[in-house]
Enzyme design. Structure first.
Site, PDB file in Angstrom:
ATOM      1  N   GLU A   1      -5.035   3.148   6.928  1.00  0.00           N
ATOM      2  CA  GLU A   1      -4.787   3.011   5.493  1.00  0.00           C
ATOM      3  C   GLU A   1      -5.519   4.137   4.775  1.00  0.00           C
ATOM      4  OE1 GLU A   1      -6.060   0.727   1.732  1.00  0.00           O
ATOM      5  OE2 GLU A   1      -5.981  -0.710   3.382  1.00  0.00           O
TER       6      GLU A   1
ATOM      7  N   SER B   1     -10.705  -1.559   4.032  1.00  0.00           N
ATOM      8  CA  SER B   1      -9.854  -1.699   5.220  1.00  0.00           C
ATOM      9  C   SER B   1      -9.518  -0.310   5.751  1.00  0.00           C
ATOM     10  CB  SER B   1      -8.545  -2.388   4.866  1.00  0.00           C
ATOM     11  OG  SER B   1      -8.777  -3.650   4.323  1.00  0.00           O
TER      12      SER B   1
ATOM     13  N   ARG C   1       0.829  -1.221   0.000  1.00  0.00           N
ATOM     14  CA  ARG C   1       0.000   0.000   0.000  1.00  0.00           C
ATOM     15  C   ARG C   1       0.864   1.273   0.000  1.00  0.00           C
ATOM     16  NH1 ARG C   1      -2.994  -3.915  -0.197  1.00  0.00           N
ATOM     17  NH2 ARG C   1      -5.046  -4.097   0.772  1.00  0.00           N
TER      18      ARG C   1
END
Ligand code: EPU
Length: 336
Positions: A332, A236, A164
């Site tokens: 995130e 998420s 990520r």
């Protein structure tokens, strides 16, 4: 180019936060974007670029310009016996591109089915799921520099991809805008099905092929992740933390069932969803913000939540996980 003033950002973020922006600028081509970047509105205000708005949380109204790409094309630029090379505009909806690839029988991104967002943001975020990351299929990223409006091409190596992570989230954060991404997809059926019980699940729908992999992944995602049309969310909320082997061994002694993924000889990754679940947060609600009852990694807007309410819930969860496991969770989702 479309320029709007004083608009609600409700249709532009999947968390369903009703924040406002002073300006919203949507461009359809590189030339349009260059004109926008050199315009007074952009030069005199702070700017923020959004994709599908599926990985961000507006904490307040945005005092500045929100930019959005409507560069939409999918073009085959080359092919050989093994691969097809495809250039895709940053404003194409990610899953439309996955569907196009699967329908044409090209492999590499089928495990990334139904991930929300657009192609440009996928390349910024290095989206990943079920053992695959988008960096595995990217060859080049084409962008425009915000300060000069000049074009630049980044090779996949230049993008410094990680879990990520990319150069566009770090050193070059707010310096470039992605206009298109070049992908290399495989013509031969080479699949990646070693994530948990994925292969078994695919076999339930018959043979292992691209269409069955895509439909299995779609079913798994739908069963775990809430529909943003029902409850606003951004997938998420936290990243899965990477911890030292030392801490992991201690935790494994205490919790022999702890799920984990190998990172290196010195580090192990553990699922944030499991940690949050163990702290008893699954299904809990604080104000209009809640923890999804089927996947504790997902925070949801139960209706009319302010960005601050979601952040408050996230902070409570971070404090619980820190005190029970000694692990810091990092969002995130981007706070704006
Ligand atoms: N788990 C629990 N309780 C929960 C949630 C998870 O015990 O409430 C356990 C599961 O049983 C499993 C493990 O945690 O053993 C991992 O769960 P899952 O397979 O659902 O995946 P994840 O690690 O929670 C990551 C990605 C997802 C991606 C899935 C599948 C991150 C931050 N998230 O989730 O990505 O779809 O793997 O590959 O890496 C996203 O980024 O928005 C996203 C949805």
């Amino acid at each position: 180019m479309i320029i709007k003033q004083d608009i609600s950002l409700l249709p532009y973020n999947t968390f369903g936060i009703d924040a406002k922006a002073d300006y919203f600028v949507e461009y359809c081509s590189i030339e349009d974007l260059q004109t926008a970047l050199l315009s007074e509105i952009v030069k005199l205000n702070k700017i923020f670029h959004i994709g599908g708005g599926s990985n961000l949380l507006f904490l307040n109204d945005y005092k500045g310009v929100i930019l959005h790409s409507a560069i939409k094309f999918i073009e085959i630029i080359n092919e050989d016996t093994d691969y097809v090379f495809i250039k895709v505009g940053s404003g194409i909806v990610w899953d439309d591109f996955v569907m196009y690839a699967v329908e044409n029988g090209w492999c590499g991104i089928e495990n990334l089915s139904l991930i929300p967002g657009e192609v440009g943001a996928a390349a910024v975020q290095n989206i990943g799921a079920y053992g695959v990351e988008v960096q595995d299929s990217i060859v080049k990223v084409n962008a425009v520099e915000i300060s000069t409006a000049l074009q630049k091409t980044f090779s996949v190596a230049d993008c410094n991809y990680g879990y990520r992570e990319s150069i566009f989230k770090n050193e070059l954060n707010t310096k470039y805008i992605i206009t298109s991404v070049e992908f290399r997809l495989k013509k031969k059926p080479i699949f990646k099905l070693n994530y948990q019980h994925l292969e078994e699940e695919v076999l339930k729908s018959g043979e292992v092929n691209l269409k069955n992999i895509r439909s299995t992944i779609i079913d798994i995602r739908k069963s775990k992740l809430p529909d943003t049309n029902v409850f606003g969310n951004a997938g998420s909320f936290f990243m899965n933390p990477v911890i030292t082997k030392e801490l992991f061994n201690e935790l494994q002694n205490q919790y022999p069932q702890i799920p984990h993924y190998f990172v290196s000889d010195a580090e192990e990754k553990v699922p944030a969803g499991w940690l949050i679940d163990q702290c008893g947060w699954k299904g809990k609600q604080l104000g209009n913000a809640a923890v999804h009852d089927k996947q504790a990694l997902v925070l949801i807007n139960k209706g009319g939540a302010k960005g601050q309410e979601i952040v408050y819930l996230a902070q409570q969860i971070q404090a619980s996980v820190k005190s029970k496991f000694g692990i810091e969770l990092h969002a995130e989702v981007n706070y704006i």
